[in-house]
Scaffold this motif. Structure first.
Motif, mmCIF file in Angstrom:
data_model
loop_
_atom_site.group_PDB
_atom_site.id
_atom_site.type_symbol
_atom_site.label_atom_id
_atom_site.label_comp_id
_atom_site.label_asym_id
_atom_site.label_seq_id
_atom_site.Cartn_x
_atom_site.Cartn_y
_atom_site.Cartn_z
ATOM 1 N N GLY A 1 -3.797 2.664 -1.384
ATOM 2 C CA GLY A 1 -4.156 1.432 -2.066
ATOM 3 C C GLY A 1 -2.894 0.771 -2.564
ATOM 4 N N ASN A 2 -3.057 -0.340 -3.265
ATOM 5 C CA ASN A 2 -1.906 -1.033 -3.833
ATOM 6 C C ASN A 2 -2.105 -1.219 -5.328
ATOM 7 N N ILE B 1 -6.513 -0.114 5.243
ATOM 8 C CA ILE B 1 -6.079 -1.515 5.123
ATOM 9 C C ILE B 1 -6.913 -2.400 6.028
ATOM 10 N N TRP C 1 0.840 -1.195 0.000
ATOM 11 C CA TRP C 1 0.000 0.000 0.000
ATOM 12 C C TRP C 1 0.877 1.248 0.000
#
Length: 764
Positions: free
Chosen positions: A544-545, A596, A537
Motif C-alpha cells: 500500500g502507500n 496496484i 507503494w
C-alpha cells in the motif's frame, strides 16, 4: 388475437417474471446452495479476483478437497479459465502465495493408461461441473467418467461413475518432495504418506493416508518419477503413485473412502472409521450439507437481490473455512495434535493456516461475536503454539512462515478476553504477547516484532536502518500496544506496565508528517525521509502507500483527527482518496503488483479495497460527524466490488477477511477497532437479518425503506428506543434484541454528528 387475450397473456408473463425474480426468496432452496465455491477463482498472478479455489470441506475442516487444474506445486491449483483437470486433491492451501502442503490426489482414467500429470489431464466444462461447499462433481470428458467427492473434517468419499470399459483405472498421486504408496489388494486399500510442503514443517512431517475401495483390484501398478512399475504394490521415492485397475460396466460406480492424519497411519484409519464408517455417499453428502446448513442458519438474511443473497452466503462460506483444525481425536477420544513446531504428538487444540495481518480485522471479531466457544479453542491453540515454539504465530501454514508484518496476535487475544471469552490459559498468552514486544524470531522474522529494539527505544521503526516496511510496522505495533494496554488493565498488571503500553499506543504520532498531513517514513536521526511520494507503494509501507496506511490508527481516530488539524481536514483527506485519479508509483517493486492493478481498475480513486490495510477506512467518517458518507461509500463498495461470480472479489480474498468485510457490512456494522467492544455503523444491505447467538438469544436487524437508492440511514432504534450513536456495543448482541434502521434516499445530516455519538477513540 383479441386485445383482451393479449392483455391476459402479458399479465401472466409479468407474474411469471416476478416469480422468477423472487425464486430464491420464496423457494425452499437451502442457503448453503446459494454459496458459490467458484467465486474468486478467475484469477492469476497479474490480477486477483479473489485468488481462491473451490474448497470442498466442512467448516474449519482439517482437510479440504479441490479439483486440480494447475501443475503439482502450483499455488494457483484451480483456475476458472483452465480447460483440463489433472485430479481432485486433498489440499491445505490457505493462499496461492503461501502454497500448499500435505497434498495428494485421486484421478480416474479409462482406455490407454495415462498416469503422468500432464498426460492424464481431462478436458472439462463448467457446464458439466457442480461445486457446492459440501460436494464437487465434474465430468471428465476424455474418459467418460463422472468424478464426485463429499467431505468430512478429516476424511472424504469419492464416487466415480465409469463407462463400459475393460481398462478402467483409479490413480493415487502421492506428489513430490517425498511420498510412499502401498497397495493391499486383499483389503482393497492403498495406504501411504506424502511429505510435500512449502516450509514451516519439522523434519519428521508426514501426512499419512488410507484409501478404501468397494471393488476388487484386477491390476496393480506403481510409478516412481517417470518410471511405471507394472504389477508393483509398493513404492517409495521423491514422487510416487499407485494405480489400480478393473473392468467396468456402463454406469458402474466405484466408491473410495479416503482419510489422512498428521499423527500416524493408525490415526488415519481411525479418522476414516470414525467419520465415515458404514455411511454411503449420499448419506455423507447430506451430513456435510446439514453441517453447513447449521452454521448458515446462525445468520438468516431476507430481502436483497438474488445476487446479493448469493454473494452473502458465498462470503460467509469463506469466513468459516479458516483457521484450519490441525488437531485429531485419538482412540481414547482425547484431543491431540501433531505439532508443526516441534514434531511431537501432544494433547490439546491446534489451529493453523492463517495470516493475522489479514484476519485480525474482521474474521476474528466475527468469531468473538458468533463463535465464542470456537474462539476459546483457537486461543488454546495459540497458547500451545507458544509452548511448542517459543513464539506466537503471525502467519502459520502449518508452522511459522515468513510472510507479512505486524504483531497482530495481540489483537486476537485481547479482543477475545476483553469480550468475556474464557476457557484458555490467558497468563501464558500474555507472557507470549510480552515476548513479542521485545524482539523477533531470527529464523522467521515475521514472527515477533522485526525492528523491536528501534521501536522500543525511539518510538518508531526508522526508515534507514534496514528494516523494510518500517512505517507500516510502527503503526501496527502501536495498535498492538493499545490491545496490550487494554488487556493489561483487565488482568490487573502493574501500573508501570500499563502506563508503558498506553504510551506506546500513541507511537503513531511519531511517524505523522504535519507538512503533508500523512504518515511518512522517518530516519533514525528524527528527520522524515525524502523525497516523499504519498503514492509510492511499498518502501515504508506494506502492499500500500501512505494514503492507505495513514488511517491505520484504529485505536485513536480522534487523535489522528487532531494531528491532521481537525475534522474538516480529516474529512477532506478521506474524500480525496476516493476523488483523485488512481495514480501510483510502483518503483519499489520494479513492476506493477497485482494489488496496484486492482486498485487502478476499480474506478474508486486511490481506494484499494482489494488489500486489507484500507478496508476499515470508509467507516471513519463516523468519527468526524459525517456518517452519511460512510453509508454511501460502503454501499458503493458492496454493489460494485462484490459479485457471486468467478471474478467476484476485487483482490485477494485472504483467509476470509475480504469476505468478512462484506458479511459485517451487509448487516450494517463493522469492527473498526478490535480490542474495543464497539461495531461502527454503515448501511445495511438487507431488509432483515436474524442473528442466533451462541447463548441461544436472537438479535434482529431490520431496515425499513431499504432499496438500491435508499442507502442513507435516516434513523436508528435499538429495542424500540431512538438511538443516536454511530456504533453499537458487543453486549447488545449477546443480550438479544432488535436494531431498526430507517433508510432514505437523502442523507440525514443531523443524526450522528455530535461528539457524543462518535465511536471510541483512545484520546477522547
Amino acid at each position: 388475437m383479441k386485445k383482451s387475450n393479449l392483455i391476459i397473456l402479458l399479465f401472466v408473463a409479468v407474474l411469471s417474471a416476478c416469480a422468477g425474480e423472487q425464486s430464491i426468496q420464496e423457494s425452499s432452496m437451502s442457503n448453503v446452495d446459494l454459496a458459490n465455491p467458484l467465486m474468486g477463482t478467475d484469477s492469476d498472478h497479474s490480477l486477483s479476483n479473489g485468488n481462491t479455489y473451490p474448497a470442498i470441506a466442512l467448516p474449519w475442516g482439517m482437510n479440504f478437497w479441490t479439483p486440480q487444474t494447475g501443475k503439482m506445486g502450483d499455488g494457483w491449483c484451480y483456475a476458472y479459465d483452465a480447460k483440463k483437470i489433472r485430479g481432485i486433491k486433498q489440499t491445505h492451501q490457505p493462499s496461492p502465495w503461501i502454497n500448499d502442503y500435505a497434498a495428494f490426489s485421486l484421478m480416474a482414467v479409462t482406455g490407454d493408461l495415462k498416469y503422468k500429470e500432464e498426460e492424464r489431464g481431462s478436458w472439462f466444462s463448467h457446464k458439466a461441473e457442480e461445486a457446492k461447499p459440501y460436494v464437487y462433481s465434474v465430468y471428465l470428458a476424455d474418459y467418460d467418467v463422472t468424478a464426485e467427492v463429499t467431505p468430512t473434517e478429516r476424511a472424504a468419499m469419492f464416487r466415480f461413475t465409469f463407462p463400459e470399459n475393460d481398462n478402467s483405472y483409479i490413480l493415487l498421486d502421492g506428489f513430490f518432495k517425498g511420498s510412499e504408496v502401498t497397495i493391499l489388494p486383499e483389503e482393497r486399500k492403498i495406504i501411504g504418506y506424502c511429505r510435500n510442503n512449502s516450509g514451516g514443517v519439522p523434519d519428521n512431517f508426514h501426512n499419512y493416508f488410507v484409501a478404501e475401495f468397494d471393488k476388487d483390484f484386477e491390476l496393480t501398478h506403481t510409478w516412481n518419477g517417470d518410471k511405471l512399475n507394472e504389477g508393483s504394490k509398493r513404492e517409495t521415492g521423491e514422487h510416487v503413485g499407485a494405480i489400480i485397475g478393473f473392468k467396468t460396466k456402463k454406469g458402474e460406480t466405484v466408491h473410495v473412502k479416503v482419510a489422512s492424519s498428521f499423527v500416524s497411519p493408525k490415526q488415519a484409519q481411525l479418522n476414516l472409521s470414525r467419520e465415515i464408517g458404514s455411511k454411503d455417499f449420499n448419506q455423507l453428502k447430506e451430513d456435510a450439507k446439514t453441517t453447513w446448513e447449521t452454521e448458515f442458519a446462525r445468520i438468516k438474511v431476507e430481502g436483497g437481490t438474488d445476487d446479493q443473497l448469493k454473494t452473502f452466503y458465498s462470503c460467509l462460506y469463506r469466513v468459516l473455512l479458516f483457521p484450519r483444525k490441525f488437531y485429531e481425536i485419538n482412540d481414547k477420544n482425547e484431543v491431540i495434535h501433531y505439532s508443526p513446531y516441534n514434531g511431537k504428538v501432544l494433547p490439546g487444540y491446534m489451529f493453523t493456516d492463517n495470516g493475522f495481518w489479514d484476519t485480525f480485522r474482521a474474521v476474528f471479531p466475527f468469531f468473538t461475536l458468533m463463535y465464542p466457544d470456537l474462539n476459546a479453542q483457537i486461543m488454546e491453540g495459540l497458547a500451545n503454539t507458544y509452548k511448542e515454539s517459543g513464539w506466537l504465530p503471525e502467519w502459520a501454514s502449518p508452522g511459522h512462515r515468513g510472510c507479512m508484518i505486524g504483531s497482530n496476535s495481540a489483537s486476537l487475544i485481547a479482543d477475545s478476553y476483553l469480550k468475556g471469552i474464557r476457557g484458555y490459559d490467558i497468563e501464558t498468552l500474555y507472557e507470549a504477547i510480552l515476548k513479542n514486544t521485545q524482539g523477533y524470531n531470527e529464523e522467521v522474522n515475521s514472527v515477533g516484532r522485526f525492528g523491536a529494539a528501534y521501536y522500543n527505544e525511539l518510538g518508531y521503526v526508522p526508515y534507514n536502518v534496514g528494516v523494510n516496511e518500517n512505517t507500516a510496522r510502527t503503526l501496527e505495533y502501536a495498535y498492538a500496544d493499545f490491545c496490550i494496554w487494554k488487556l493489561a488493565q483487565e488482568l490487573g498488571r502493574p501500573q508501570a506496565e500499563i502506563d508503558l503500553f498506553a504510551k506506546r499506543a500513541q507511537n503513531f504520532k511519531n511517524v505523522f508528517d504535519k507538512e503533508s498531513g500523512l504518515m511518512r517514513g522517518k530516519n533514525e536521526d528524527g528527520n522524515f525521509q525524502s523525497p516523499f511520494n504519498p503514492l509510492k507503494w511499498g518502501d515504508a509501507f506494506t502492499e500500500g502507500n501512505s494514503l492507505h496506511y495513514t488511517w491505520s490508527v484504529f485505536q485513536d481516530i480522534d487523535g489522528l483527527i487532531n494531528l491532521m488539524g481537525g475534522k474538516e481536514k480529516f474529512i477532506s483527506t478521506l474524500d480525496g482518496v476516493f476523488e483523485m485519479a488512481p495514480e501510483f508509483d510502483a518503483s519499489y517493486y520494479g513492476f506493477t503488483i497485482h494489488e496496484i492493478r486492482e486498485m487502478q481498475i476499480a474506478n474508486m480513486g486511490n481506494y484499494a479495497h482489494g488489500n486489507q490495510p484500507i478496508q476499515h477506512m470508509i467507516y471513519l467518517y463516523n468519527f468526524a460527524g459525517q456518517p452519511w458518507k460512510a453509508q454511501s461509500r460502503v454501499r458503493e463498495v458492496m454493489d460494485k466490488l462484490y459479485t457471486p461470480q468467478a471474478d467476484g472479489y476485487c483482490g485477494d480474498e485472504d483467509n476470509g477477511q475480504t469476505s468478512a468485510w462484506y458479511v459485517f457490512s451487509s448487516m450494517g456494522f463493522y469492527p473498526v477497532c478490535p480490542g474495543t467492544d464497539e461495531y461502527v455503523f454503515g448501511s445495511p444491505l438487507f431488509d432483515k437479518v436474524t442473528l442466533t447467538m451462541q447463548n441461544g438469544k436472537t438479535f434482529t436487524i431490520t431496515s425499513s425503506g431499504n432499496t438500491s437508492e435508499n442507502v442513507y440511514v435516516n434513523d436508528i432504534k435499538l429495542n424500540g428506543k431512538t438511538y443516536g450513536e454511530n456504533y453499537i456495543k458487543h453486549n447488545e448482541f449477546l443480550n438479544g434484541g432488535n436494531l431498526e434502521f430507517k433508510m432514505s434516499a437523502e442523507p440525514n445530516k443531523e443524526r450522528g454528528t455530535s461528539e457524543e455519538s462518535f465511536p471510541y477513540s483512545m484520546s477522547k
